[in-house]
Design an enzyme around this catalytic site. Structure first.
Site, PDB file in Angstrom:
ATOM      1  N   ALA A 173      82.482  24.203  -4.977  1.00  0.00           N
ATOM      2  CA  ALA A 173      81.316  24.700  -5.909  1.00  0.00           C
ATOM      3  C   ALA A 173      80.650  25.662  -5.063  1.00  0.00           C
ATOM      4  CB  ALA A 173      80.314  23.618  -6.468  1.00  0.00           C
ATOM      5  N   LYS A 174      80.575  25.393  -3.640  1.00  0.00           N
ATOM      6  CA  LYS A 174      79.728  26.396  -2.943  1.00  0.00           C
ATOM      7  C   LYS A 174      80.598  27.555  -2.589  1.00  0.00           C
ATOM      8  CE  LYS A 174      76.856  28.101   0.244  1.00  0.00           C
ATOM      9  NZ  LYS A 174      75.832  28.889  -0.049  1.00  0.00           N
ATOM     10  N   LEU A 175      81.922  27.374  -2.403  1.00  0.00           N
ATOM     11  CA  LEU A 175      82.877  28.372  -2.216  1.00  0.00           C
ATOM     12  C   LEU A 175      83.063  29.323  -3.269  1.00  0.00           C
ATOM     13  CD1 LEU A 175      85.566  26.798   0.202  1.00  0.00           C
ATOM     14  CD2 LEU A 175      83.383  28.145   0.930  1.00  0.00           C
TER      15      LEU A 175
END
Length: 302
Positions: A173-175
């Site tokens: 999700a962060k990437l």
């Protein structure tokens, strides 16, 4: 009655320190550790009990939060010379807030499982200003019950905690979010440069963009510094390049074509190569201007 926790924070950098300070301000006992004496001094001023060695910093803490720069730092801290996991008590929870690769995170997961430690992958979305305001968003994966127990602490520095699954979903999700930010920065640079070529006033175009259908919170946040042509870093071009390397590796491993990520990585390579690696990631604006033959000075409002 409000429950308080004994918390350790490892990595008191631009994001780590304001997050740890907010936990301390919320009434929790916070112990801190960083390799920088300067950051340790600032932490002490913020009400954090600093320790000169990692083992004593995490001693007796049920929650250990980490904020570090990259894979190498994470693996060195947790599995290498730092031996963080070995110093933590079985039954404690490790909350890792950095942007790192799926592979490095999975190595930490295996080590925590062997030690009987709950592991929350919890990268955050936001910048140091949001960290100071307590308005970061956390993308969390790992044991849901561990997150529920940690929420009273995490609420002091985040506005939301999104639980996404039991494994590495938080990392993906962060990437994915950072991919959108990088591409948005490139899009903004090209759009503003095209507008300048069309003799549209700088302030006029910024106002229009902020008020348009693409005026996202990220764009609106960047309008004031862009108005002043201020490229002082909140998140540098070099840091974005590092994250794009992680994004490309992750996407290639998952079989996902990401040509926009590859293009933006080349743009940031150019920024770094021309001496702008420590400028803010939104320096894509003056990069595209230079390629278009426009001066980097603030244009006159038309």
């Amino acid at each position: 009655m409000t429950t308080t926790h004994k918390v350790a924070w490892v990595g008191l950098g631009k994001l780590g320190l304001p997050m740890a300070a907010r936990i301390a301000a919320a009434g929790h006992a916070v112990q801190g550790f960083d390799l920088s004496a300067e950051r340790m001094a600032l932490a002490e001023q913020a009400g954090i009990v600093v320790h000169q060695d990692l083992a004593s910093a995490v001693d007796g803490c049920s929650l250990v939060l980490v904020s570090i720069p990259d894979d190498r730092a994470l693996l060195g801290l947790c599995l290498g010379a730092g031996e963080l996991i070995a110093h933590m008590a079985p039954g404690a929870t490790l909350i890792e807030t950095s942007t790192v690769s799926i592979e490095a995170s999975a190595q930490v997961a295996r080590a925590t499982e062997a030690r009987g430690i709950a592991y929350l992958r919890s990268p955050v979305s936001g910048n140091p200003v949001a960290a100071e305001a307590g308005t970061l968003s956390a993308m969390v994966s790992g044991p849901r019950e561990a997150l529920e127990a940690a929420v009273p602490v995490m609420q002091s520095f985040t506005k939301a905690q999104y639980w996404l699954g039991d494994e590495e979903q938080g990392r993906y999700a962060k990437l994915a979010i950072n991919l959108m930010i990088a591409v948005s920065a490139g899009m903004l640079g090209e759009s503003l440069t095209l507008a300048r070529k069309g003799n549209i006033g700088w302030d006029d175009m910024l106002e229009l963009v902020a008020d348009s259908a693409v005026g996202s919170p990220m764009v609106q946040y960047k309008v004031p510094p862009l108005r002043e042509r201020d490229f002082t870093s909140t998140f540098s071009a070099a840091q974005m390049a590092k994250d794009l390397d992680l994004i490309l590796g992750c996407a290639h491993g998952a079989g996902v074509p990401v040509p926009l990520a590859a293009q933006m990585r080349e743009a940031y390579t150019s920024l770094i190569g021309t001496g702008h690696g420590e400028d803010d990631y939104i320096a894509t604006v003056h990069h595209t201007e230079r390629l278009s033959g426009l001066s980097a000075i603030e244009p006159t409002k038309g």
